[in-house]
Design an enzyme around this catalytic site. Sequence first.
Site, short mmCIF file in Angstrom:
data_model
loop_
_atom_site.label_atom_id
_atom_site.label_comp_id
_atom_site.label_asym_id
_atom_site.label_seq_id
_atom_site.Cartn_x
_atom_site.Cartn_y
_atom_site.Cartn_z
N ASN A 22 -53.95 18.86 10.81
CA ASN A 22 -53.75 17.83 9.79
C ASN A 22 -52.52 18.09 8.92
O ASN A 22 -52.11 17.22 8.17
CB ASN A 22 -55.00 17.75 8.89
CG ASN A 22 -54.94 16.60 7.91
OD1 ASN A 22 -54.56 15.50 8.27
ND2 ASN A 22 -55.29 16.86 6.66
N PHE A 27 -41.04 12.77 3.70
CA PHE A 27 -40.13 12.53 2.59
C PHE A 27 -40.41 11.14 2.00
O PHE A 27 -40.76 10.20 2.73
CB PHE A 27 -38.68 12.61 3.05
CG PHE A 27 -38.20 14.02 3.28
CD1 PHE A 27 -37.50 14.69 2.29
CD2 PHE A 27 -38.45 14.67 4.48
CE1 PHE A 27 -37.06 15.99 2.49
CE2 PHE A 27 -38.01 15.98 4.70
CZ PHE A 27 -37.31 16.64 3.69
N LYS A 28 -40.27 11.02 0.70
CA LYS A 28 -40.49 9.74 0.04
C LYS A 28 -39.36 8.76 0.38
O LYS A 28 -38.27 9.16 0.80
CB LYS A 28 -40.57 9.94 -1.48
CG LYS A 28 -41.64 10.92 -1.94
CD LYS A 28 -43.03 10.44 -1.59
CE LYS A 28 -44.08 11.39 -2.15
NZ LYS A 28 -45.45 11.01 -1.77
N GLN A 38 -33.80 15.57 6.48
CA GLN A 38 -35.16 15.06 6.59
C GLN A 38 -35.67 15.17 8.03
O GLN A 38 -36.82 15.58 8.27
CB GLN A 38 -35.22 13.61 6.14
CG GLN A 38 -34.90 13.39 4.68
CD GLN A 38 -35.03 11.94 4.27
OE1 GLN A 38 -35.91 11.23 4.75
NE2 GLN A 38 -34.15 11.49 3.38
N TYR A 125 -40.53 10.82 9.85
CA TYR A 125 -41.99 10.98 9.91
C TYR A 125 -42.55 10.26 11.13
O TYR A 125 -43.33 10.82 11.90
CB TYR A 125 -42.62 10.45 8.63
CG TYR A 125 -44.13 10.53 8.62
CD1 TYR A 125 -44.77 11.73 8.35
CD2 TYR A 125 -44.90 9.41 8.89
CE1 TYR A 125 -46.15 11.82 8.34
CE2 TYR A 125 -46.29 9.48 8.88
CZ TYR A 125 -46.91 10.69 8.60
OH TYR A 125 -48.29 10.76 8.61
N GLY A 126 -42.15 9.01 11.31
CA GLY A 126 -42.64 8.24 12.45
C GLY A 126 -42.27 8.88 13.77
O GLY A 126 -43.09 8.96 14.69
N LYS A 129 -44.42 11.81 14.61
CA LYS A 129 -45.75 11.42 15.06
C LYS A 129 -45.71 10.83 16.48
O LYS A 129 -46.69 10.94 17.23
CB LYS A 129 -46.38 10.43 14.08
CG LYS A 129 -46.65 11.04 12.70
CD LYS A 129 -47.57 12.26 12.78
CE LYS A 129 -47.96 12.77 11.39
NZ LYS A 129 -48.91 13.90 11.44
N VAL A 158 -54.42 6.37 3.30
CA VAL A 158 -55.33 7.14 2.45
C VAL A 158 -54.65 7.49 1.11
O VAL A 158 -53.45 7.74 1.05
CB VAL A 158 -55.76 8.44 3.17
CG1 VAL A 158 -56.78 9.20 2.32
CG2 VAL A 158 -56.35 8.10 4.54
N THR A 160 -53.55 9.82 -1.03
CA THR A 160 -53.21 11.24 -1.07
C THR A 160 -51.84 11.41 -1.72
O THR A 160 -51.15 10.43 -2.02
CB THR A 160 -53.15 11.84 0.35
OG1 THR A 160 -52.10 11.18 1.08
CG2 THR A 160 -54.48 11.68 1.08
#
Length: 202
Positions: A22, A27-28, A38, A125-126, A129, A158, A160
């Site tokens: 998990n 990054f924002k 990044q 990020y994508g 994944k 979610v 978080t």
Amino acid sequence: MKNIATFLSQNHPQGIDVLVNNAAIAFKQNASEPFLQQAQETLKTNYFGTAEVCDLVLPHLKPNGRIVNVSSSSGLLSHITKESLKEQFLAKDLTREKLDYLMKSFVSDVAAGTHREIGWPNSAYGTSKIGLNALTRVLAAQPENKNRLINACHPGYVKTDMSSHGGHLTPDEGADTPVWLAVEPNLTATGSFFFERRQITF
């Protein structure tokens, strides 16, 4: 991370039943770091880090054990814009070595400023994944894992720190599908992707 193997050998000599991956970073939207940084840091953690954990834990996972990779809908192949790139992830002969090369290629393409032209999403990020989902399929297809269930899932949006608490699900609600994949006695699917306990297409 290498201490994991020692810990498992000493404390769980009979092996463990489940590994849930998990850990991840994102990054924002307003991050000031260059996109190349990044990409490097996100893939190092979310893809290569998770892969290393799997390598270290698999020898200690029971023959009928399970791995649950907490992924994201951001990793669906529909986010890749070029069929030629998408086909590389869908190839039946995709190996860990080929997948590692693909993920390193994303970072190289970002450095060259050509990642969008090649078909990569403009999201580190994508992309991480996408790699994690593919890793799930590659691991599940390995002969030594034929009796193990290795799946990935999208937990939903979610509340978080990662989502800046903007999600509509509580952490308990987000944990529902990962926990279900870890313990459901009637589960037979492996190398698959789930959302809300339903199998969906990568």
